[in-house]
Design an enzyme around this catalytic site. Structure first.
Site, short mmCIF file in Angstrom:
data_model
loop_
_atom_site.label_atom_id
_atom_site.label_comp_id
_atom_site.label_asym_id
_atom_site.label_seq_id
_atom_site.Cartn_x
_atom_site.Cartn_y
_atom_site.Cartn_z
CG HIS A 143 -2.38 0.07 0.89
ND1 HIS A 143 -2.90 0.05 -0.39
CD2 HIS A 143 -3.46 0.16 1.70
CE1 HIS A 143 -4.21 0.12 -0.35
NE2 HIS A 143 -4.58 0.19 0.90
CG ASN A 178 -9.20 2.94 3.93
OD1 ASN A 178 -8.57 2.61 2.93
ND2 ASN A 178 -9.67 2.07 4.79
#
Length: 189
Positions: free
Chosen positions: A31, A78
Site C-alpha cells: 500500500h 482510506n
C-alpha cells in the site's frame, strides 16, 4: 505590467500525490507504492519533503516555470481524499492539475499504467479521493501489485510487507512510474 506579474500569470501547476500510510510499520508494504514512487519523483526534481501542510508532507519544485507540488498524505490510505481536497483548495488547482500515484491490486505485480481518468476499482484510497474532489477525471499512475499465487484477503495483502524476492521488482516499478511522470510533466511544457 511589471515583468514579475506577467511571469506569475503564466505559471501553471501540477499537484502530484503519492498514496500510502504514514507510519514506519507500513514503509515496505504494498500500500505504500505511491509513497515510494512520489519519493522517486522528488529525487528526479532534486527536492525533499520538508513542509507539513494540508495533512501531508510536501515537497516543492519548479520546472520551466511550472510549480510542482509533491505530497504524501498523512491521513492514512482510506482518507486520502481529505488531504487531496485540501491541497487543491490551497493551491487553487483543479482535478486537471492532479496526478495520483498508487498501488493497484487490479493489475499484475510490477506493471505500471498511466490513465487520464477512471474508476477507483478496488482501491479505497482512490474511492476517497474521487468522493472528496467530486470527479474521477484526473491522471493516475497505477503500480500493479496483484500476485496470482497469493490467496489472502485484499486488505491483508495490501498491508503486508513486500516479499524480499519481489522487492527489486517493485522498486523498479516505482522508478518507472516516476520516470513516466517526470517525462510527461516535462513534455507538457
Amino acid at each position: 505590467m511589471p515583468q514579475s506579474a506577467v511571469a506569475f500569470k503564466n505559471i501553471t501547476m501540477k499537484i502530484i500525490v503519492g498514496l500510502g500510510n504514514p507510519e514506519e510499520k507500513y514503509l515496505k508494504t504494498f500500500h505504500n507504492m505511491g509513497y515510494i514512487a512520489v519519493g522517486d519523483v522528488a529525487a528526479k526534481f532534486d527536492t525533499k519533503f520538508k513542509k507539513k501542510q494540508c495533512e501531508s508532507f510536501i515537497a516543492e519544485a519548479n520546472l520551466n516555470g511550472e510549480k510542482i507540488i509533491l505530497a504524501r498524505p498523512l491521513t492514512y490510505m482510506n482518507n486520502s481524499g481529505r488531504a487531496v481536497k485540501q491541497l487543491l483548495a490551497k493551491y487553487k488547482a483543479t482535478a486537471q492539475d492532479l496526478i495520483v500515484l498508487y498501488d493497484d491490486y487490479d493489475i499484475p505485480k510490477g506493471s505500471v499504467r498511466i490513465r487520464p481518468s477512471g474508476s477507483a476499482g478496488t482501491h479505497n484510497g482512490m474511492r476517497s479521493v474521487i468522493a472528496e474532489i467530486g470527479t474521477a477525471a484526473f491522471t493516475r499512475i497505477r503500480i500493479g501489485i496483484r500476485d496470482n499465487e497469493v490467496n489472502i484477503p485484499i486488505i491483508n495483502y495490501v498491508l503486508s510487507e513486500v516479499k524480499k524476492d519481489d522487492y527489486e521488482l517493485f522498486i523498479s516499478a516505482c522508478q518507472r512510474a516516476a520516470d513516466g511522470l517526470s517525462l510527461s510533466v516535462k513534455a507538457k511544457r
